[in-house]
Design a protein around this motif. Structure first.
Motif, PDB file in Angstrom:
ATOM      1  N   GLU A  16       0.825  -1.212   0.000  1.00 43.88           N
ATOM      2  CA  GLU A  16       0.000   0.000   0.000  1.00 43.88           C
ATOM      3  C   GLU A  16       0.859   1.261   0.000  1.00 43.88           C
ATOM      4  O   GLU A  16       0.555   2.224  -0.700  1.00 43.88           O
ATOM      5  N   VAL A  17       1.941   1.240   0.764  1.00 50.50           N
ATOM      6  CA  VAL A  17       2.845   2.387   0.801  1.00 50.50           C
ATOM      7  C   VAL A  17       3.517   2.547  -0.567  1.00 50.50           C
ATOM      8  O   VAL A  17       3.664   3.666  -1.068  1.00 50.50           O
ATOM      9  N   ALA A  18       3.888   1.430  -1.202  1.00 50.22           N
ATOM     10  CA  ALA A  18       4.497   1.481  -2.533  1.00 50.22           C
ATOM     11  C   ALA A  18       3.528   2.083  -3.544  1.00 50.22           C
ATOM     12  O   ALA A  18       3.922   2.884  -4.399  1.00 50.22           O
ATOM     13  N   LEU A  19       2.250   1.720  -3.464  1.00 58.07           N
ATOM     14  CA  LEU A  19       1.247   2.298  -4.372  1.00 58.07           C
ATOM     15  C   LEU A  19       1.088   3.793  -4.129  1.00 58.07           C
ATOM     16  O   LEU A  19       0.964   4.575  -5.084  1.00 58.07           O
ATOM     17  N   ASP A  20       1.086   4.210  -2.863  1.00 55.83           N
ATOM     18  CA  ASP A  20       1.010   5.641  -2.545  1.00 55.83           C
ATOM     19  C   ASP A  20       2.217   6.380  -3.124  1.00 55.83           C
ATOM     20  O   ASP A  20       2.075   7.463  -3.703  1.00 55.83           O
ATOM     21  N   LEU A  21       3.395   5.789  -2.971  1.00 59.55           N
ATOM     22  CA  LEU A  21       4.606   6.391  -3.509  1.00 59.55           C
ATOM     23  C   LEU A  21       4.538   6.465  -5.030  1.00 59.55           C
ATOM     24  O   LEU A  21       4.894   7.479  -5.634  1.00 59.55           O
ATOM     25  N   MET A  22       4.038   5.421  -5.647  1.00 59.10           N
ATOM     26  CA  MET A  22       3.901   5.381  -7.100  1.00 59.10           C
ATOM     27  C   MET A  22       2.966   6.489  -7.581  1.00 59.10           C
ATOM     28  O   MET A  22       3.269   7.190  -8.549  1.00 59.10           O
ATOM     29  N   ARG A  23       1.854   6.677  -6.900  1.00 56.02           N
ATOM     30  CA  ARG A  23       0.921   7.764  -7.262  1.00 56.02           C
ATOM     31  C   ARG A  23       1.588   9.123  -7.140  1.00 56.02           C
ATOM     32  O   ARG A  23       1.416   9.990  -7.994  1.00 56.02           O
ATOM     33  N   LEU A  24       2.355   9.309  -6.079  1.00 65.88           N
ATOM     34  CA  LEU A  24       3.057  10.566  -5.861  1.00 65.88           C
ATOM     35  C   LEU A  24       4.083  10.814  -6.973  1.00 65.88           C
ATOM     36  O   LEU A  24       4.161  11.918  -7.507  1.00 65.88           O
ATOM     37  N   THR A  37       4.102  -2.137 -18.987  1.00 63.49           N
ATOM     38  CA  THR A  37       5.399  -2.683 -18.588  1.00 63.49           C
ATOM     39  C   THR A  37       6.144  -1.704 -17.694  1.00 63.49           C
ATOM     40  O   THR A  37       6.687  -2.083 -16.644  1.00 63.49           O
ATOM     41  N   ARG A  38       6.144  -0.426 -18.064  1.00 64.74           N
ATOM     42  CA  ARG A  38       6.826   0.584 -17.242  1.00 64.74           C
ATOM     43  C   ARG A  38       6.091   0.831 -15.933  1.00 64.74           C
ATOM     44  O   ARG A  38       6.704   1.102 -14.912  1.00 64.74           O
ATOM     45  N   THR A  39       4.766   0.736 -15.953  1.00 65.48           N
ATOM     46  CA  THR A  39       3.987   0.904 -14.723  1.00 65.48           C
ATOM     47  C   THR A  39       4.338  -0.192 -13.725  1.00 65.48           C
ATOM     48  O   THR A  39       4.550   0.074 -12.536  1.00 65.48           O
ATOM     49  N   LEU A  40       4.435  -1.428 -14.215  1.00 63.73           N
ATOM     50  CA  LEU A  40       4.800  -2.538 -13.337  1.00 63.73           C
ATOM     51  C   LEU A  40       6.222  -2.367 -12.816  1.00 63.73           C
ATOM     52  O   LEU A  40       6.488  -2.582 -11.633  1.00 63.73           O
ATOM     53  N   ALA A  41       7.132  -1.939 -13.678  1.00 66.13           N
ATOM     54  CA  ALA A  41       8.513  -1.705 -13.252  1.00 66.13           C
ATOM     55  C   ALA A  41       8.573  -0.596 -12.202  1.00 66.13           C
ATOM     56  O   ALA A  41       9.327  -0.697 -11.229  1.00 66.13           O
ATOM     57  N   LEU A  42       7.771   0.457 -12.384  1.00 63.96           N
ATOM     58  CA  LEU A  42       7.730   1.545 -11.405  1.00 63.96           C
ATOM     59  C   LEU A  42       7.204   1.037 -10.069  1.00 63.96           C
ATOM     60  O   LEU A  42       7.739   1.384  -9.012  1.00 63.96           O
ATOM     61  N   TYR A  43       6.181   0.193 -10.092  1.00 64.44           N
ATOM     62  CA  TYR A  43       5.639  -0.373  -8.855  1.00 64.44           C
ATOM     63  C   TYR A  43       6.726  -1.159  -8.118  1.00 64.44           C
ATOM     64  O   TYR A  43       6.916  -0.996  -6.908  1.00 64.44           O
TER      65      TYR A  43
END
Length: 72
Positions: A16-24, A37-43
């Protein structure tokens, strides 16, 4: 009882924290759309950032370089 580690909010999982960071990160990048592919890599990069420890195997330079590559 869950401890607060590395500034993690109580009650939130690392994912959940990783998703929050990803949104930020995406907000700061101007709301750019990434390929799946890049979205998954960013996650995964965000998950590594959440688990980051100065004594760990992943360096802050690695995280920064990975982020720059993904947002090019």
């Amino acid at each position: 009882m869950q401890e607060i580690q590395h500034g993690k909010q109580p009650g939130k999982s690392d994912s959940e924290v990783a998703l929050d960071l990803m949104r930020l990160v995406l907000e700061q990048a101007g709301g750019r759309r990434l390929s799946p592919t890049r979205t998954l890599a960013l996650y995964h990069l965000c998950k590594e950032a959440v688990a980051y420890s100065p004594e760990g195997e992943v360096s802050s330079d690695y995280l920064e370089d990975g982020l720059k590559r993904l947002l090019q």
